[in-house]
Scaffold this motif. Structure first.
Motif, PDB file in Angstrom:
ATOM      1  N   ASP A  60      25.879  -6.392  40.774  1.00 46.13           N
ATOM      2  CA  ASP A  60      25.329  -5.364  41.657  1.00 46.13           C
ATOM      3  C   ASP A  60      24.893  -6.067  42.934  1.00 46.13           C
TER       4      ASP A  60
ATOM      5  N   GLU B 297      24.073  -4.834  45.913  1.00 50.15           N
ATOM      6  CA  GLU B 297      22.959  -4.219  46.630  1.00 50.15           C
ATOM      7  C   GLU B 297      21.619  -4.617  46.033  1.00 50.15           C
ATOM      8  N   LYS B 298      21.532  -4.637  44.701  1.00 47.33           N
ATOM      9  CA  LYS B 298      20.271  -4.955  44.031  1.00 47.33           C
ATOM     10  C   LYS B 298      20.168  -6.426  43.635  1.00 47.33           C
TER      11      LYS B 298
ATOM     12  N   SER C 215      17.698 -10.434  38.356  1.00 45.89           N
ATOM     13  CA  SER C 215      17.909  -9.656  39.567  1.00 45.89           C
ATOM     14  C   SER C 215      17.052 -10.230  40.685  1.00 45.89           C
TER      15      SER C 215
ATOM     16  N   THR D  56      15.978  -8.369  43.027  1.00 47.89           N
ATOM     17  CA  THR D  56      15.073  -7.291  43.418  1.00 47.89           C
ATOM     18  C   THR D  56      14.453  -6.688  42.167  1.00 47.89           C
ATOM     19  N   MET D  57      13.259  -6.121  42.294  1.00 49.88           N
ATOM     20  CA  MET D  57      12.601  -5.498  41.153  1.00 49.88           C
ATOM     21  C   MET D  57      13.383  -4.276  40.680  1.00 49.88           C
ATOM     22  N   GLU D  58      13.947  -3.519  41.600  1.00 52.61           N
ATOM     23  CA  GLU D  58      14.667  -2.305  41.205  1.00 52.61           C
ATOM     24  C   GLU D  58      15.927  -2.642  40.422  1.00 52.61           C
ATOM     25  N   GLY D  59      16.434  -3.853  40.602  1.00 53.98           N
ATOM     26  CA  GLY D  59      17.612  -4.260  39.855  1.00 53.98           C
ATOM     27  C   GLY D  59      17.370  -4.382  38.368  1.00 53.98           C
TER      28      GLY D  59
ATOM     29  N   GLN E 208      15.664  -2.267  36.612  1.00 54.83           N
ATOM     30  CA  GLN E 208      15.694  -0.936  36.004  1.00 54.83           C
ATOM     31  C   GLN E 208      17.129  -0.655  35.558  1.00 54.83           C
ATOM     32  N   THR E 209      17.331  -0.545  34.251  1.00 63.88           N
ATOM     33  CA  THR E 209      18.703  -0.407  33.772  1.00 63.88           C
ATOM     34  C   THR E 209      18.753   0.545  32.582  1.00 63.88           C
TER      35      THR E 209
ATOM     36  N   GLU F 274      24.248   2.154  32.835  1.00 64.49           N
ATOM     37  CA  GLU F 274      24.258   1.157  33.910  1.00 64.49           C
ATOM     38  C   GLU F 274      24.760  -0.186  33.391  1.00 64.49           C
TER      39      GLU F 274
ATOM     40  N   THR G 124      16.482   2.366  29.786  1.00 66.97           N
ATOM     41  CA  THR G 124      16.629   3.763  29.409  1.00 66.97           C
ATOM     42  C   THR G 124      17.803   3.924  28.457  1.00 66.97           C
TER      43      THR G 124
END
Length: 468
Positions: free
Chosen positions: A56, A58-59, A143, A145-148, A150-151, A155, A364
């Motif tokens: 990924d 972007e992340k 990752s 980034t922190m948002e990376g 989240q999976t 995903e 998730t």
């Protein structure tokens, strides 16, 4: 993870085709060939490579992998992608505890850096294997980034497909090798979804995957099958009495996941009380510590006089009868600075490596049931091998048999023993649509940990198209 008829009708397909066709890959090599490993005497007797693949951009999500080349004929032997369970258990478990050519020497361990030894019954005897740390946050995958971090199930599938595209671009000589997706435990939720996405990519735009089939060992598949099979398994293994089983079955009407009345709840409490000290990963082993707990469950059983998360690195006096002590050696080894340098781990990415990082992942579970995916894949003609250790409570073979029966495939080769070394190694049944089910006699969660030679024999026969 409850199963519903709607899941069968609306099998979730990931919107990957446009993404993969329209986005050029930035291929930055992050590969490291390894001839020697700390703890192993002399040069490795097989070809090992580690590396990162950005899945990924972007992340900033990077998947770490171990790749072991086939020890037989790497140019022609199959290429396996191996996924470990959890979600959140490192692929190092696959490499050193399940199907790989390395193992830790617990019996001679005193302190310091654990020793490694060569295992001759590895699946790398007949195949090339990529062990990948997935999802992000597992093992050495990270990752930027922190948002990376989240999976989810879906995903993870997206990112694993990106991983395969990129890995094959960097290893083009393996594009024509037969490709199999494989793994154990919770990866049973991921494998069929990923296989279906690969098949769709091949059909829609000729993606460079020579997909030939898939394998799933002790696979998590569907709560209604996996969890509801535990009570019958307990009874069949003489872990609960006839009377308790009958009372529980009658009160709960076969639904042990969500008790519908006070009597059902009472009997389930009684079952839990009777079986609470049974090792769910392998009922014949002593209960020392957790064995890849299911999502939402954190088990902290004592090791000797200490708790698992209190055992210091370089500890001495680990109980040799506990499989969990063996797992602890992987923590000691992978957190060693010399080991990390040898593996090519990027500094500052993973502070503390854990074999299983299950309860800390922001994950998730958005695939409710893997059953419809199995139906779709096998209807496309891709062979499947589903196998279970018959002493595993975590994902009992009883539930695995039940969801396979729910597919309503006709039986091609009925229930019979299969053999290894002239002895019964388990039992098997073959269905239409090229689906084979097998038990591994005397094995737990997961089967190759306990019966490596038998599982290698099983694999070789299945790959050759020979009935088990």
């Amino acid at each position: 993870m409850a199963y519903s008829p709607q899941a069968t009708k609306k099998c979730f397909l990931l919107p990957l085709v446009f993404l993969l066709c329209s986005s050029p890959w930035q291929l930055v090599s992050a590969r490291k060939p390894i001839d020697n490993l700390p703890g192993f005497k002399g040069p490795l007797p097989f070809a090992l490579e580690t590396g990162y693949v950005e899945v990924d951009e972007e992340k900033g999500v990077e998947f770490f992998y171990y790749y072991v080349e086939s020890e037989r004929n790497p140019e022609e032997d199959p290429l396996f992608l191996w996924l470990t369970g959890g979600p959140g258990c490192s692929s190092l478990s696959g490499l050193v505890f399940e199907i790989g050519p390395l193992g830790f020497d617990l019996q001679n361990y005193v302190n310091g850096l654990p020793s490694l030894y060569y295992k001759p019954d590895s699946w790398t005897q007949v195949s090339n294997v990529i062990f990948v740390d997935s999802p992000v946050g597992t093992g050495f995958s990270y990752s930027r980034t922190m948002e990376g971090f989240q999976t989810s199930d879906t995903e993870s599938v997206r990112q694993l497909l990106r991983f395969l595209y990129k890995w094959l671009e960097e290893h083009p000589k393996f594009k024509s090798n037969p490709l199999y997706i494989s793994g154990s435990s919770y990866s049973g939720m991921i494998i069929p979804v990923l296989v279906l996405e690969i098949a769709m990519a091949k059909e829609s735009h000729g993606a460079p995957f020579n997909l030939k089939g898939y394998l799933a060992g002790n696979p998590v598949t569907d709560t209604n099958f996996d969890e509801n099979s535990k009570i019958p398994f307990f009874h069949g293994m003489a872990l609960i009495s006839d009377e308790l089983y009958e009372s529980t079955k009658n009160s709960c009407s076969g639904n042990y996941v969500s008790p519908s009345n006070i009597h059902c709840a009472k009997y389930l409490d009684a079952v839990n009380e009777v079986t609470k000290d049974v090792n769910t990963g392998y009922i014949l082993d002593p209960l020392c510590e957790y064995h890849s707990p299911r999502p939402g469950q954190v088990h902290s059983k004592k090791i000797g006089l200490r708790f698992y998360n209190e055992v210091p690195l370089d500890s001495t006096g680990l109980p040799k009868e506990c499989r969990s002590s063996l797992y602890l050696l992987s923590e000691f080894w992978a957190n060693n600075g010399t080991v990390r340098d040898a593996l090519g781990i990027r500094k500052g990415t993973i502070v503390n490596w854990h074999r299983c990082n299950i309860h800390k992942l922001p994950y998730t579970h958005d695939v409710q049931s893997a059953v419809p995916y199995h139906r779709n894949i096998t209807s496309k003609g891709y062979p499947a091998l589903i196998y279970s250790g018959d002493h595993d409570v975590m994902v009992p073979f009883v539930g695995t048999q039940a969801w396979i029966r729910s597919l309503n495939f006709s039986i091609v080769d009925d229930w019979r023993p299969w053999y290894s070394g002239g002895q019964v190694a388990g039992f098997t049944r073959r269905y239409s649509n090229n689906l084979t089910f097998a038990t591994v006699k005397g094995a737990g969660h997961t089967a190759p940990e306990y019966k490596p030679k038998e599982c290698l024999d099983m694999l070789e026969r299945w790959l050759s198209g020979t009935p088990l």
